[in-house]
Design a protein around this motif. Sequence first.
Motif, PDB file in Angstrom:
ATOM      1  N   ARG A 190       4.798   3.272  -9.366  1.00 58.08           N
ATOM      2  CA  ARG A 190       5.357   2.617 -10.552  1.00 58.08           C
ATOM      3  C   ARG A 190       6.045   3.654 -11.437  1.00 58.08           C
ATOM      4  O   ARG A 190       6.401   4.723 -10.976  1.00 58.08           O
ATOM      5  CB  ARG A 190       4.255   1.854 -11.289  1.00 58.08           C
ATOM      6  N   GLN A 194       3.383   3.492 -16.562  1.00 58.42           N
ATOM      7  CA  GLN A 194       2.159   3.127 -15.845  1.00 58.42           C
ATOM      8  C   GLN A 194       1.406   4.357 -15.321  1.00 58.42           C
ATOM      9  O   GLN A 194       0.374   4.208 -14.666  1.00 58.42           O
ATOM     10  CB  GLN A 194       2.495   2.206 -14.668  1.00 58.42           C
ATOM     11  N   SER A 271       6.754   4.603  -3.115  1.00 55.74           N
ATOM     12  CA  SER A 271       5.515   4.169  -2.475  1.00 55.74           C
ATOM     13  C   SER A 271       5.452   4.710  -1.052  1.00 55.74           C
ATOM     14  O   SER A 271       6.449   4.613  -0.315  1.00 55.74           O
ATOM     15  CB  SER A 271       5.444   2.639  -2.448  1.00 55.74           C
ATOM     16  N   THR A 292      10.987   1.788  -5.066  1.00 59.46           N
ATOM     17  CA  THR A 292      10.479   0.548  -5.653  1.00 59.46           C
ATOM     18  C   THR A 292      11.166   0.234  -6.977  1.00 59.46           C
ATOM     19  O   THR A 292      11.838   1.076  -7.565  1.00 59.46           O
ATOM     20  CB  THR A 292       8.964   0.638  -5.889  1.00 59.46           C
ATOM     21  N   LEU A 294      10.172  -2.374 -10.631  1.00 60.85           N
ATOM     22  CA  LEU A 294       9.051  -3.048 -11.269  1.00 60.85           C
ATOM     23  C   LEU A 294       9.350  -4.508 -11.539  1.00 60.85           C
ATOM     24  O   LEU A 294      10.466  -4.872 -11.943  1.00 60.85           O
ATOM     25  CB  LEU A 294       8.700  -2.352 -12.587  1.00 60.85           C
ATOM     26  N   GLU A 295       8.365  -5.326 -11.309  1.00 59.80           N
ATOM     27  CA  GLU A 295       8.391  -6.723 -11.735  1.00 59.80           C
ATOM     28  C   GLU A 295       7.291  -6.905 -12.765  1.00 59.80           C
ATOM     29  O   GLU A 295       6.135  -6.572 -12.500  1.00 59.80           O
ATOM     30  CB  GLU A 295       8.182  -7.665 -10.554  1.00 59.80           C
ATOM     31  N   CYS A 302       4.190  -4.745 -11.470  1.00 64.27           N
ATOM     32  CA  CYS A 302       3.949  -4.516 -10.053  1.00 64.27           C
ATOM     33  C   CYS A 302       5.151  -3.806  -9.430  1.00 64.27           C
ATOM     34  O   CYS A 302       6.299  -4.085  -9.788  1.00 64.27           O
ATOM     35  CB  CYS A 302       3.714  -5.840  -9.335  1.00 64.27           C
ATOM     36  N   VAL A 304       7.651  -3.287  -6.465  1.00 65.48           N
ATOM     37  CA  VAL A 304       8.192  -4.087  -5.374  1.00 65.48           C
ATOM     38  C   VAL A 304       9.235  -3.257  -4.628  1.00 65.48           C
ATOM     39  O   VAL A 304      10.125  -2.667  -5.249  1.00 65.48           O
ATOM     40  CB  VAL A 304       8.853  -5.375  -5.921  1.00 65.48           C
TER      41      VAL A 304
END
Length: 452
Positions: A190, A194, A271, A292, A294-295, A302, A304
């Motif tokens: 993230r 975060q 990730s 990734t 973020l949602e 999260c 993604v």
Amino acid sequence: MAPRCWRWWHWWSAWPRTRPPPAGSTPGSCQRFSTQEQTPQICVVGSGPAGFYTAQHLLKHHSRAHVDIYEKQLVPFGLVRFGVAPDHPEVKSYGAEDHRALEIPGEELPGVFSARAFVGWYNGLPENRELAPDLSCDTAVILGQGNVALDVARILLTPLEHLEKTDITEASLRVLRQSRVKMVWIVGRRGPLQAAFTIKELREMIQLPGTRPILDPADFLGLQDRIQEAPRPRRRLTELLLRTASEKPVREEAAGQALASRAWGLRFFRSPQQVLPSPDGRRVAGIRLAVTRLEGTGEAACAVPTGDTEDLPCGLVLSSVGYKSRPIDPSVPFDPKLGVIPNVEGRVADVPGLYCSGWVKRGPSGVIGTTMTDSFLTSQTLLQDLKAGLLPSGPRPGYSAIEALLSSRGVRPISFSDWEKLDAEEVSRGQGAGKPREKLLDPREMLRLLGR
């Protein structure tokens, strides 16, 4: 040699059984119990912070309590001894026996370790003393962005003259003296908002002698306005990251960074997807990262996958994506998915008289202060049940039953006085090298020193 399946420690109430509560106790701090409950026999399994704090609270609030603490290692204090960075003796965290697997291809390759095992190696945990990490590479990747990840990065990059004054094991120092690691990437799936490390750990990394930080300003675009309403700890942490990523260092800092021979960097929005092998397939040569996005927002956001990937060359991968507890015994309920014992306020589900505290109670989160509060609450729950008559009544054999069982199995337990002998030996060995102690690593040597 006698079987060594269990080692244990045995204490009883810190106050004589006829002594009143300690002076200065607040009203109600020592609960009153009926005559038949005046000598409860209480067993605590595990001598880490959760075990000791639970025992401490029980003894303080029930002056006639008899508490036995049992420990499987030959020495007490759990991961206070084995899980704390040697250059941070004031920080006491970590409290579970296992790590979370990455569950990606190549995880089994030589050169891939859990951060927990690596921490156990440089802290002298007997089960990790033969880990023998190969530090001949120039780049290491740490997966995870918590305090443990920064601890490991700091150990890899800290000048040896600083580590030599700590209680890090001499065996670890020998390996670190030969280290060729110059770059450490700390990877998180993230973003900066975060990141799980604390500002203290981050500041120490930024100020680490002989190193320079590498942060991508693009990771922080638009964050300045979004952090204004964040809780103060998160806001201060993100502001420090922003300054480090965007501001030019002052002249003295710039000169020091220009001369720095080592570097570390934070890679956000990545990730792990696969550990890449060397051409001969005999060790790690890199890691493939999924890019990734973020949602959601804040802590609940999260990661993604975007569909893009990047390969990061490295010769060492350390996984720091979380800890988990192990099941104790088939008779004790356990949730393998969450890694906890199902409980309500510390009461183990469907097993009257059995309680839990620490990470096995709430999951792997928090540090020593959190564990202290949590353990006190479990103790309070036990004492409430004891007072309400909810626990088995009648005399209990306590330690004498365990002593007889151990004797029947040929097990010779290690006592606290035995530990004091080992402790004195460690301190004596450390003094000659200018260290607080030189930890004993080999259980056989410990037993030999005790005349076993």
